[in-house]
Design an enzyme around this catalytic site. Structure first.
Site: not given
Length: 306
Positions: A182, A190, A195, A199, A225
């Site tokens: 994680d 973010n 974002h 990404d 994630e």
């Protein structure tokens, strides 16, 4: 009684009405008759063929097939149906033909020849269409089993393959390690950088995991994630070493010139574990790693972290 000449004329007239080649050869494979199809569609004049060996119109490969298979078949079975030969027309162009033939007691062979150029073209088109459909099916299969952003296995495919791998490991009595990875503070990435930056981090992490993992490892983006890696034939020592190296590799991914870190929850299978069991254990371990300060590996059931 009608004369033989009249009968032959009638036979010739009847054969000329068909949109196919009619040819007769004698016992020495000499052509003794061709209908008008040869002149009108294949550009051979009758006197160019009558009296000639049938090899005159056959390609080299067709001559071999003619002598080694077609003639023996006729002699044995008296008929031959839907054989494929390539012939030359009067202009020297190769034409694929479908051949039906029958031999009589005198050794004369009566040939029917049908131009199969369009049939071969249709067959080629069908083959190309089938290949295209197979490619599309593979693409659809890939889309159904992979995560669009990272090209890793998606959640459903990971569940399916992990179950199969665990069944195999049970039969071979080999241990399996499951890692839940994680990304630390991903929401902050973010919210702060957008974002698109998030990404990018997911993509680079996916590439890093895929490059580092073995060919036999199952690697997936399980959601958001969160990533999963299942390591077959791996014990506790090997899995911990894997995680140590993984932390170092992931640190090469930078956001605002700072290394990305991850928390890893790890568990090792035994003979009674299902995938759900392992995932629950590794998921609990990753939450423990988060609570202990992040950027570390936590082994399920162990109070120590790495």
């Amino acid at each position: 009684m009608k004369s033989i000449k009249t009968e032959n004329k009638r036979a010739s007239y009847s054969a000329d009405c068909f949109l196919s080649g009619a040819l007769i050869t004698d016992s020495k494979n000499t052509i003794i008759y061709v209908n008008s199809y040869f002149e009108e569609h294949l550009y051979w004049k009758s006197d160019e063929l009558v009296g000639q060996n049938i090899n005159k119109i056959l390609t080299k490969s067709s001559r071999i097939f003619f002598q080694s298979y077609l003639i023996p078949t006729l002699l044995h079975e008296k008929t031959s149906e839907e054989m494929q030969l390539i012939i030359f027309n009067g202009q020297g162009i190769k034409i694929p033909m479908t051949i039906n033939a029958q031999i009589n007691e005198e050794g004369k062979v009566f040939w029917s020849l049908y131009n199969s150029s369009k049939q071969d073209q249709l067959y080629d088109e069908l083959i190309k269409t089938r290949e295209k459909l197979e490619e599309q099916a593979e693409e659809l299969k890939s889309l159904a089993s992979t995560d669009e952003l990272t090209n890793l296995l998606n959640r459903r495919e990971m569940n399916y393959r992990s179950t199969l791998l665990l069944e195999q490991s049970l039969r071979s009595k080999q241990s399996v390690a499951l890692l839940v990875i994680d990304i630390d503070n991903f929401k902050l990435i973010n919210d702060t950088f957008g974002h698109l930056e998030g990404d990018r981090v997911l993509k680079e992490l996916g590439q890093a995991l895929k490059s580092f993992g073995r060919q036999t490892d199952l690697i997936s983006r399980y959601g958001g994630e969160e990533f999963l890696i299942m390591l077959p034939d791996t014990d506790k020592k090997g899995a911990l070493l894997f995680c140590n190296r993984l932390h170092a590799i992931i640190a090469d991914i930078l956001v605002d010139n700072k290394p990305v870190t991850v928390s890893i929850g790890m568990t090792i299978s035994n003979t009674i574990n299902t995938f759900i069991d392992l995932f629950t254990q590794a998921d609990n371990a990753v939450y423990q790693a988060k609570s202990l300060g992040k950027n570390r590996t936590q082994l399920f059931g162990d109070d120590n972290t790495i």
